[in-house]
Design an enzyme around this catalytic site. Structure first.
Site, short mmCIF file in Angstrom:
data_model
loop_
_atom_site.label_atom_id
_atom_site.label_comp_id
_atom_site.label_asym_id
_atom_site.label_seq_id
_atom_site.Cartn_x
_atom_site.Cartn_y
_atom_site.Cartn_z
CG HIS A 300 -1.99 1.02 1.16
ND1 HIS A 300 -2.85 1.17 0.08
CD2 HIS A 300 -2.35 1.99 2.04
CE1 HIS A 300 -3.68 2.17 0.30
NE2 HIS A 300 -3.41 2.69 1.48
CG HIS A 338 -3.16 7.01 -2.23
ND1 HIS A 338 -3.97 6.06 -2.81
CD2 HIS A 338 -3.31 6.85 -0.88
CE1 HIS A 338 -4.57 5.37 -1.87
NE2 HIS A 338 -4.19 5.83 -0.68
#
Length: 411
Positions: A300, A338
């Site tokens: 992530h 992101h």
């Protein structure tokens, strides 16, 4: 009877490439897709950088009139879905459209439209709100528009789990096909939140990097990291049973073999170590593999202080210290920023391409080691490695943890 599930088509719209080929070339070369925001004047905001799309042409999938009736996030999904359908080679005339589904989510939905129409209402009154404001803004319309475009009359779902959204969409699609409810699913996510409200909101939360150096803004696992950089785009995959793919002679990119979904049940923005670890373990357990068989994790890796330290600890908890240090890990957010609800699908595609090409993409911009982040993050330069199994991790606000276990297709 449970069915094996494979990915036979992929589509990507990202800050480092507007299709899968360009995206992979960008990943291999360590291309930085982050720069000063061009779509509006960010001078009054604390965060001035983003991963915006470059030279994006929506008309490859959506005509100009149709695009004006959609928020950007839906347009991005339409373009990624069109590429996924094309690369799958599926003859849509030959399938049962009642068993053809769509699971494409968005973490926020039409935020740019919401901002635009709120300003218009404030300045000109409620009578000037656009007639299509609501269908443009709501978060299910990427899935809805894609389903309409391809006459997909089966399940049509918009999973919303913040940054875990599109990983959950792919995972739920995997289970749906595995257990025989649907035969074909377009799954993934789309996001378009690079606007004053989106950047300003995340900056107010102190989640965004305030760096004005594009190469030192999104720096996952680096000790000097100071927040994530907003990105935009979409990732969509075409999924079907192995039996179906083989019967029609389709090219198979990868097999989905496991899926883990857990909740920290702890805090809306502060992650735990145990939740992500349990999701990784669940994905590997469903795949029926030993932890030592995993060669790569697309982390992530948001470039926030809490996420990167916690995810490192979670990987150690899931794999054990010794195995964790043998893994190649990278955060492709170092290149793309992101993408919120789209990030999981884009990173699943990155993981598939890494396996297919036996090459681990790098974590670029890495300079200063952090004693809390002491694993192999494949710093700055990608490396060749045979990868049979990979994990793709996504962790969302609200405590949502989603992990895919993907297997290289070896025919």
């Amino acid at each position: 009877m449970e069915r094996r599930v494979v990915i036979t088509g992929m589509g990507a719209v990202t800050p480092i490439g507007n299709n899968v080929k360009e995206f992979w070339e960008g990943l291999k070369s360590g291309k930085c897709g982050i720069d000063f925001i061009k779509s509006f004047d960010p001078s009054e905001l604390k965060a001035k950088l983003a991963g915006e799309l470059k030279d994006f042409d929506p008309t490859v999938a959506v005509d100009k009139k149709e695009a004006k009736r959609m928020d950007k996030y839906s347009v991005y999904a339409m373009v990624a879905a069109a590429e996924a359908v094309k690369s799958s080679g599926i003859d849509l005339e030959s399938i049962d459209h009642d068993r053809f589904g769509v699971m494409i989510g968005s973490g926020i939905g039409g935020l740019c439209t919401i901002e635009e129409q709120a300003i218009k209402m404030h300045e000109k009154g409620p009578s000037r709100i656009a007639p299509l404001f609501i269908p443009m803004a709501i978060g299910n319309m990427a899935a809805g528009n894609v389903a309409i475009a391809y006459d997909a009359r089966g399940t049509c779902i918009d999973v919303v789990t913040a940054c875990a959204t599109s990983t959950n969409c792919i995972g739920e699609a995997y289970r749906n096909i595995k257990h025989g409810y649907t035969d074909y699913i377009l799954a993934g996510g789309a996001e378009a939140s690079v606007c004053e409200l989106g950047i300003g909101g995340f900056a107010a939360l102190k989640a965004l990097s305030t760096s004005e150096d594009p190469k030192r803004a999104s720096i996952p696992f680096d000790k000097e990291r100071g927040g994530f950089v907003m990105g935009e785009g979409s990732g969509v995959v075409f999924m079907e049973s192995l039996e179906s793919a083989q019967a029609r002679g389709a090219k198979i990119y990868a097999e989905v073999v496991g899926y883990g979904s857990t909740c920290d049940a702890h805090h809306i923005t502060s992650p735990t170590v145990e939740g992500p670890a349990k999701a990784m373990i669940a994905a590997m357990n469903e795949a029926g593999i030993d932890k030592s068989e995993v060669g790569y994790i697309n982390a992530h890796g948001t470039s926030t202080a809490a996420n990167d330290a916690n995810e490192t600890a979670a990987i150690k908890l899931a794999f054990g210290e010794e195995l964790a240090k043998k893994l190649n890990i990278s955060s492709t957010k170092s290149m793309t920023g992101h993408l919120l609800g789209a990030t999981g699908a884009v990173e699943a595609i990155a993981s598939i391409l890494a396996m297919e090409n036996s090459f681990v993409p790098p974590t670029i911009g890495y300079k200063v080691p952090d004693e809390e982040c002491d694993l192999n993050y494949t710093p700055n330069v990608g490396v060749e490695r045979e990868i049979k199994y990979s994990l793709s991790n996504t962790l969302g606000f609200g405590g949502h943890n989603a992990v895919l276990c993907l297997k290289k297709w070896e025919g």
